[in-house]
Design an enzyme around this catalytic site. Structure first.
Site, PDB file in Angstrom:
ATOM      1  N   PHE A  18      -3.530  -8.811   7.910  1.00 52.83           N
ATOM      2  CA  PHE A  18      -3.618  -9.225   6.518  1.00 52.83           C
ATOM      3  C   PHE A  18      -4.351 -10.552   6.392  1.00 52.83           C
ATOM      4  O   PHE A  18      -4.019 -11.514   7.073  1.00 52.83           O
ATOM      5  CB  PHE A  18      -2.225  -9.333   5.902  1.00 52.83           C
ATOM      6  CG  PHE A  18      -2.250  -9.320   4.408  1.00 52.83           C
ATOM      7  CD1 PHE A  18      -2.310  -8.118   3.727  1.00 52.83           C
ATOM      8  CD2 PHE A  18      -2.252 -10.505   3.687  1.00 52.83           C
ATOM      9  CE1 PHE A  18      -2.356  -8.100   2.347  1.00 52.83           C
ATOM     10  CE2 PHE A  18      -2.294 -10.488   2.304  1.00 52.83           C
ATOM     11  CZ  PHE A  18      -2.350  -9.285   1.634  1.00 52.83           C
ATOM     12  N   ARG A  29      -6.387 -17.488  -3.232  1.00 48.66           N
ATOM     13  CA  ARG A  29      -7.702 -16.964  -3.623  1.00 48.66           C
ATOM     14  C   ARG A  29      -8.780 -18.043  -3.631  1.00 48.66           C
ATOM     15  O   ARG A  29      -9.961 -17.758  -3.461  1.00 48.66           O
ATOM     16  CB  ARG A  29      -7.643 -16.355  -5.037  1.00 48.66           C
ATOM     17  CG  ARG A  29      -6.815 -15.103  -5.155  1.00 48.66           C
ATOM     18  CD  ARG A  29      -7.088 -14.449  -6.508  1.00 48.66           C
ATOM     19  NE  ARG A  29      -6.067 -13.477  -6.869  1.00 48.66           N
ATOM     20  CZ  ARG A  29      -6.019 -12.221  -6.444  1.00 48.66           C
ATOM     21  NH1 ARG A  29      -6.935 -11.784  -5.609  1.00 48.66           N
ATOM     22  NH2 ARG A  29      -5.064 -11.406  -6.835  1.00 48.66           N
ATOM     23  N   GLU A  60     -16.301  -4.711  -3.761  1.00 51.45           N
ATOM     24  CA  GLU A  60     -14.857  -4.897  -3.546  1.00 51.45           C
ATOM     25  C   GLU A  60     -14.666  -5.900  -2.404  1.00 51.45           C
ATOM     26  O   GLU A  60     -15.556  -6.092  -1.566  1.00 51.45           O
ATOM     27  CB  GLU A  60     -14.231  -3.520  -3.233  1.00 51.45           C
ATOM     28  CG  GLU A  60     -12.795  -3.510  -2.763  1.00 51.45           C
ATOM     29  CD  GLU A  60     -11.771  -3.981  -3.794  1.00 51.45           C
ATOM     30  OE1 GLU A  60     -11.961  -5.080  -4.339  1.00 51.45           O
ATOM     31  OE2 GLU A  60     -10.761  -3.282  -3.972  1.00 51.45           O
ATOM     32  N   ASP A  61     -13.506  -6.523  -2.393  1.00 48.91           N
ATOM     33  CA  ASP A  61     -13.242  -7.499  -1.331  1.00 48.91           C
ATOM     34  C   ASP A  61     -13.000  -6.815   0.022  1.00 48.91           C
ATOM     35  O   ASP A  61     -13.649  -7.147   1.019  1.00 48.91           O
ATOM     36  CB  ASP A  61     -12.071  -8.422  -1.694  1.00 48.91           C
ATOM     37  CG  ASP A  61     -10.785  -7.675  -2.071  1.00 48.91           C
ATOM     38  OD1 ASP A  61     -10.788  -6.416  -2.090  1.00 48.91           O
ATOM     39  OD2 ASP A  61      -9.772  -8.346  -2.336  1.00 48.91           O
ATOM     40  N   ASP A  95      -9.830  -0.788   3.229  1.00 43.51           N
ATOM     41  CA  ASP A  95      -8.738  -0.666   4.201  1.00 43.51           C
ATOM     42  C   ASP A  95      -8.515   0.833   4.467  1.00 43.51           C
ATOM     43  O   ASP A  95      -9.274   1.437   5.216  1.00 43.51           O
ATOM     44  CB  ASP A  95      -7.517  -1.371   3.596  1.00 43.51           C
ATOM     45  CG  ASP A  95      -6.369  -1.572   4.562  1.00 43.51           C
ATOM     46  OD1 ASP A  95      -6.452  -1.082   5.689  1.00 43.51           O
ATOM     47  OD2 ASP A  95      -5.370  -2.205   4.184  1.00 43.51           O
TER      48      ASP A  95
HETATM   49  P1  XMP Z   1      -7.160   0.434   0.487  1.00 50.47           P
HETATM   50  O1  XMP Z   1      -6.087   0.821   1.437  1.00 50.47           O
HETATM   51  O2  XMP Z   1      -6.973   1.010  -0.871  1.00 50.47           O
HETATM   52  O3  XMP Z   1      -6.975  -1.124   0.356  1.00 50.47           O
HETATM   53  O4  XMP Z   1      -8.549   0.682   1.038  1.00 50.47           O
HETATM   54  C1  XMP Z   1      -7.912  -1.907  -0.289  1.00 50.47           C
HETATM   55  C2  XMP Z   1      -7.229  -2.762  -1.304  1.00 50.47           C
HETATM   56  O5  XMP Z   1      -6.149  -3.435  -0.703  1.00 50.47           O
HETATM   57  C3  XMP Z   1      -6.357  -4.814  -0.700  1.00 50.47           C
HETATM   58  N1  XMP Z   1      -6.184  -5.300   0.683  1.00 50.47           N
HETATM   59  C4  XMP Z   1      -5.969  -6.566   0.985  1.00 50.47           C
HETATM   60  N2  XMP Z   1      -5.861  -7.658   0.201  1.00 50.47           N
HETATM   61  N3  XMP Z   1      -5.605  -8.985   2.149  1.00 50.47           N
HETATM   62  C5  XMP Z   1      -5.681  -8.877   0.791  1.00 50.47           C
HETATM   63  O6  XMP Z   1      -5.603  -9.892   0.121  1.00 50.47           O
HETATM   64  C6  XMP Z   1      -5.695  -7.925   2.997  1.00 50.47           C
HETATM   65  O7  XMP Z   1      -5.646  -8.077   4.229  1.00 50.47           O
HETATM   66  C7  XMP Z   1      -5.889  -6.647   2.378  1.00 50.47           C
HETATM   67  N4  XMP Z   1      -6.058  -5.397   2.890  1.00 50.47           N
HETATM   68  C8  XMP Z   1      -6.234  -4.590   1.816  1.00 50.47           C
HETATM   69  C9  XMP Z   1      -7.762  -5.060  -1.162  1.00 50.47           C
HETATM   70  O8  XMP Z   1      -7.798  -6.098  -2.091  1.00 50.47           O
HETATM   71  C10 XMP Z   1      -8.207  -3.794  -1.810  1.00 50.47           C
HETATM   72  O9  XMP Z   1      -8.103  -3.870  -3.221  1.00 50.47           O
HETATM   73 MG    MG Z   2      -7.928  -5.740  -4.326  1.00 51.36          MG
END
Ligand code: XMP
Ligand code: MG
Length: 181
Positions: free
Chosen positions: A150, A163, A97-98, A101
């Site tokens: 972010f 992207r 995953e990218d 969070d």
């Molecule tokens: P959670 O809270 O589910 O969040 O762990 C992870 C998902 O949220 C996206 N995410 C971001 N995407 N910039 C982004 O482009 C950010 O700073 C960011 N923070 C969270 C992330 O892609 C993942 O799917």
């Molecule tokens: Mg995502």
């Protein structure tokens, strides 16, 4: 390539070095594995997966699933839509995953995967925001720990934009997606 609306935070060169290190560590830890199922989470992980697998010296199967917890902006909707039609039963799975969070997205995906009875599941993320964790989920492989801000680029986006940038950056003006107002 630079984009005036985005302030570079992690350069393409630093990402390349770190992705290679992750690939080497994964290769070492899965050296006894006959087939590693690398599963990327679309859309954000597409670039990371493409670069990472070039450094994994273990036979791989590569697939993608769709999961989204964000709408068009920066805030999580608080629920995750997971779409997976991969047959991972009995497989060693590396979920890529990218960004990690709050942990909600990966927590939900791992929960769905567990129902499919893989042999093992480990998580690899390029970026971790450890201060934001609310769900019990840790990644075994982490590229960079970052603060709660972010980010965009290298696959990650704001409203589908940025992207394609080869680096990770901050939006200069997050409220407007970098547009002048
Ligand atoms: P959670 O809270 O589910 O969040 O762990 C992870 C998902 O949220 C996206 N995410 C971001 N995407 N910039 C982004 O482009 C950010 O700073 C960011 N923070 C969270 C992330 O892609 C993942 O799917
Ligand atoms: Mg995502």
């Amino acid at each position: 390539m630079q984009d005036g609306r985005v302030k570079e935070y992690i350069s393409a060169e630093r990402i390349a070095v770190r992705v290679r290190e992750l690939g080497e560590r994964i290769s070492d830890e899965y050296r006894e594995t006959s087939l590693l199922y690398v599963v990327g989470v679309l859309d954000g992980a597409f670039m990371f997966v493409a670069d990472l697998v070039r450094h994994i010296q273990v036979p791989c199967r590569i697939g993608f699933i769709e999961a989204s917890s964000y709408g068009s902006g920066m805030r999580s909707r608080g629920q995750v839509d997971v779409r997976c039609n991969l047959d991972i039963a009995g497989c060693d799975v590396l979920l890529v995953e990218d960004i990690l969070d709050t942990g909600l997205t990966l927590h939900e995906i791992v929960g769905e995967f567990d129902k499919l009875q893989p042999a093992s599941v480990q998580v690899c993320v390029l970026l971790d925001k450890p201060s934001q964790r609310r769900y019990p989920l840790e990644a075994r492989y982490v590229g960079f720990d970052i603060p709660d801000r972010f980010v965009v680029g290298y696959g990650t986006d704001f409203d589908g934009r940025y992207r394609e940038l080869p680096y990770i950056g901050y939006l200069e003006n997050p409220d407007t997606g970098g547009r002048e107002v």
